[in-house]
Motif scaffolding. Sequence first.
Motif, PDB file in Angstrom:
ATOM      1  N   GLU A  84       0.828  -1.206   0.000  1.00  0.00           N
ATOM      2  CA  GLU A  84       0.000   0.000   0.000  1.00  0.00           C
ATOM      3  C   GLU A  84       0.861   1.255   0.000  1.00  0.00           C
ATOM      4  O   GLU A  84       0.567   2.225  -0.713  1.00  0.00           O
ATOM      5  CB  GLU A  84      -0.928  -0.012   1.214  1.00  0.00           C
ATOM      6  CG  GLU A  84      -2.045  -1.045   1.108  1.00  0.00           C
ATOM      7  CD  GLU A  84      -2.994  -0.993   2.291  1.00  0.00           C
ATOM      8  OE1 GLU A  84      -2.610  -0.450   3.353  1.00  0.00           O
ATOM      9  OE2 GLU A  84      -4.124  -1.509   2.153  1.00  0.00           O
TER      10      GLU A  84
ATOM     11  N   GLU B  29      -2.358  -9.689  -3.407  1.00  0.00           N
ATOM     12  CA  GLU B  29      -3.111  -8.559  -2.840  1.00  0.00           C
ATOM     13  C   GLU B  29      -2.914  -7.297  -3.671  1.00  0.00           C
ATOM     14  O   GLU B  29      -3.859  -6.535  -3.904  1.00  0.00           O
ATOM     15  CB  GLU B  29      -2.690  -8.314  -1.400  1.00  0.00           C
ATOM     16  CG  GLU B  29      -3.505  -7.212  -0.729  1.00  0.00           C
ATOM     17  CD  GLU B  29      -3.011  -6.858   0.655  1.00  0.00           C
ATOM     18  OE1 GLU B  29      -3.826  -6.345   1.449  1.00  0.00           O
ATOM     19  OE2 GLU B  29      -1.810  -7.069   0.946  1.00  0.00           O
TER      20      GLU B  29
ATOM     21  N   GLN C 292      -5.043  -7.812  -6.944  1.00  0.00           N
ATOM     22  CA  GLN C 292      -6.490  -7.961  -6.820  1.00  0.00           C
ATOM     23  C   GLN C 292      -7.155  -6.882  -5.971  1.00  0.00           C
ATOM     24  O   GLN C 292      -8.368  -6.678  -6.100  1.00  0.00           O
ATOM     25  CB  GLN C 292      -6.801  -9.355  -6.273  1.00  0.00           C
ATOM     26  CG  GLN C 292      -6.318 -10.460  -7.206  1.00  0.00           C
ATOM     27  CD  GLN C 292      -6.702 -11.856  -6.742  1.00  0.00           C
ATOM     28  OE1 GLN C 292      -7.322 -12.036  -5.704  1.00  0.00           O
ATOM     29  NE2 GLN C 292      -6.325 -12.861  -7.535  1.00  0.00           N
ATOM     30  N   ARG C 293      -6.399  -6.187  -5.106  1.00  0.00           N
ATOM     31  CA  ARG C 293      -7.030  -5.181  -4.267  1.00  0.00           C
ATOM     32  C   ARG C 293      -6.360  -3.817  -4.324  1.00  0.00           C
ATOM     33  O   ARG C 293      -6.997  -2.802  -4.616  1.00  0.00           O
ATOM     34  CB  ARG C 293      -7.077  -5.659  -2.799  1.00  0.00           C
ATOM     35  CG  ARG C 293      -7.830  -4.687  -1.870  1.00  0.00           C
ATOM     36  CD  ARG C 293      -7.799  -5.142  -0.434  1.00  0.00           C
ATOM     37  NE  ARG C 293      -6.483  -5.075   0.175  1.00  0.00           N
ATOM     38  CZ  ARG C 293      -5.956  -3.947   0.670  1.00  0.00           C
ATOM     39  NH1 ARG C 293      -6.616  -2.792   0.606  1.00  0.00           N
ATOM     40  NH2 ARG C 293      -4.756  -3.967   1.222  1.00  0.00           N
ATOM     41  N   ILE C 294      -5.049  -3.768  -4.076  1.00  0.00           N
ATOM     42  CA  ILE C 294      -4.378  -2.481  -3.891  1.00  0.00           C
ATOM     43  C   ILE C 294      -4.308  -1.689  -5.188  1.00  0.00           C
ATOM     44  O   ILE C 294      -4.652  -0.497  -5.229  1.00  0.00           O
ATOM     45  CB  ILE C 294      -2.979  -2.693  -3.290  1.00  0.00           C
ATOM     46  CG1 ILE C 294      -3.101  -3.330  -1.899  1.00  0.00           C
ATOM     47  CG2 ILE C 294      -2.232  -1.363  -3.200  1.00  0.00           C
ATOM     48  CD1 ILE C 294      -1.768  -3.714  -1.275  1.00  0.00           C
TER      49      ILE C 294
ATOM     50  N   LYS D  85      -7.803  -0.556  -6.414  1.00  0.00           N
ATOM     51  CA  LYS D  85      -8.292   0.524  -5.558  1.00  0.00           C
ATOM     52  C   LYS D  85      -7.658   1.853  -5.934  1.00  0.00           C
ATOM     53  O   LYS D  85      -8.304   2.909  -5.876  1.00  0.00           O
ATOM     54  CB  LYS D  85      -8.001   0.195  -4.093  1.00  0.00           C
ATOM     55  CG  LYS D  85      -8.525   1.234  -3.109  1.00  0.00           C
ATOM     56  CD  LYS D  85      -8.215   0.822  -1.673  1.00  0.00           C
ATOM     57  CE  LYS D  85      -8.696   1.889  -0.690  1.00  0.00           C
ATOM     58  NZ  LYS D  85      -8.372   1.504   0.723  1.00  0.00           N
TER      59      LYS D  85
ATOM     60  N   TYR E 193      -2.023 -12.939 -11.381  1.00  0.00           N
ATOM     61  CA  TYR E 193      -1.260 -11.838 -10.779  1.00  0.00           C
ATOM     62  C   TYR E 193       0.083 -11.528 -11.412  1.00  0.00           C
ATOM     63  O   TYR E 193       0.554 -10.397 -11.310  1.00  0.00           O
ATOM     64  CB  TYR E 193      -1.101 -12.042  -9.260  1.00  0.00           C
ATOM     65  CG  TYR E 193      -0.099 -13.088  -8.812  1.00  0.00           C
ATOM     66  CD1 TYR E 193       1.189 -12.730  -8.400  1.00  0.00           C
ATOM     67  CD2 TYR E 193      -0.452 -14.434  -8.725  1.00  0.00           C
ATOM     68  CE1 TYR E 193       2.088 -13.672  -7.945  1.00  0.00           C
ATOM     69  CE2 TYR E 193       0.444 -15.389  -8.262  1.00  0.00           C
ATOM     70  CZ  TYR E 193       1.721 -15.002  -7.877  1.00  0.00           C
ATOM     71  OH  TYR E 193       2.615 -15.940  -7.417  1.00  0.00           O
TER      72      TYR E 193
END
Length: 440
Positions: A216, A245, A248-250, A253, A322
Amino acid sequence: MPHFHLPTRPSLRRSLAALALCAASAAHASAPTPAKTPMTDRATVLGQQGLIVIAHRGASGYRPEHTLEAYRLAIQQGADFIEPDLVATRDGELVVRHENEISGTTDVADHPEFADRKTSKTIDGEKLTGWFTEDFTLAELKTLRAKERIAQIRPGNTRFDGQLPIATFKEVIALAKQESRDGRVIGIYPETKHPTWFASEGTHLDGSPIHISLGEKLVATLVAEGFTDPGRVYIQSFEVANLIELKQRILPKAGIDLPLVQLYGDFERDRPYDFVYNAGHKADLDAIYGGLIAAIPGGIDAKTSFAALTETAALTWMKANYVAGLGPSKSSVILRAPLPAKRDADGDGRALLSTRNTGFIHPVLGRALALGLQVHPYTLRAEEPFLTQTANGVDQSALGEALQWYSLGVQGFFIDQPDIGVAARKLFLEQSRIAPVKAP
C-alpha cells in the motif's frame, strides 16, 4: 574499478556472440516454442527489441548499493531500470536498503547516540542482531551514511564509505524523472522486502506492532509522485500473498495496473515466507491464495517450496491472476556444479572461481516463455567469486554470461555492472542480424 568497454575488434565480437548462441542451442532444442510476450498494453516500452537491462541496486559494482549515486551512474551507463529495495521507517516512510537490518550497509555502529537501539529480531525465520529501520525515524536515518556491503570483494567502493546518505523511495522516483530526458525514459523496479514481517509479524524496539503494508505504501507513493506508467514500473517480491493482494485489491483501488514479478529463492531449499507464516498461523489459505492451492499438487503448507511455483499448472494460474514475469536465481535455472579445485580465472593471484555450469537448463524457463511470461534472472556480477565456467570448461566473464542469457530467451536480467549488460545487449543484437550469405 574501471568501467567495462565494448571490444572493438569485429572478430572478437563475432566469436563471443557465436559462443553464447551455440551454448544455448542444445537447451532450445527440446524446449517448447516461446510465445511472444505481449507488450501492447504498455504506454511506454523500454529497452531495445524487447530486451532490458536492470541495474541491480544501481551500479552496485561501482558504488555502494542503493545510493542515489549508484542509481545515477547506472542511468549514465545505459540501464533501462533501476532497482530499489524498500523497507519502512518508524514513521512509515519508505527508504531504500537491501534489508531492514542496516549494520552491514551503514555506519550506524559508529553513532553512539543509537547504541541502545541495537537488538536481536527473528525475521523470516532468521535471527539477526543489529539495528533495524523500523526503529528509526526518517530524520534519524538521514544522519547515517552508507558503506560498501561486500568490501572484501569490492574494496574500491569503500572510498565512498561515510559520504552517501540513505535514499528515500521518493528520491529514487525523482531521480528517474529527472534523468528521463532527450527522448530517453528511465524505469524503476522496486522490491518489497519482508512484507509479511512489516504487515503482520514484526515489532518495534519497544514491542509495539509495525503493521505497515509495504504494498500500500509503495502504490500510494507511486500515485502521489505521478509515476504510474505501466511501462516504467515492475513490482517484485519473494512472497506470493502480497503480490496477489497488490493485483487484486491495492492496484485496482488506486485505479492503476502495473506488472508484477514473482521472485524465487532456491527452488528446492527455499520457501516463500508467507507460505510458512500463514500456514503456521492457520490463516484462511483459500481466501489468501484462491485457486493457486489447487494448481499445486498437495496444496500449500509451511513446507511448500519455490519448486511448486515452477510447474506449468501453477505458472498458468499465476499468469492469469497476478504475475507478468518471473525473477529466478540464475544458478537455479542454469545449474552449476563445484569444480574439483578453485581457479584463478582473472590472474590476480587469488583462486576464487569455483563452479562449472552442468549444461542443464531448468524447465521453468521454457515453461514461462511458452506462456508469454517475462523472465528476468538475478544477479549477474563481474567479480570472480560470482562467475563460473561454461559446461565445456571455458571460464565465463559477465559479458559471456549476459550473452548466454539473452540467447536463452530471457527479456532482461539484474546486473551489478550495468555497462556490461548494455554492452552485451548491443553485441547480441548486432551479431544476431541475418545478412545474405556471400561467396568467399
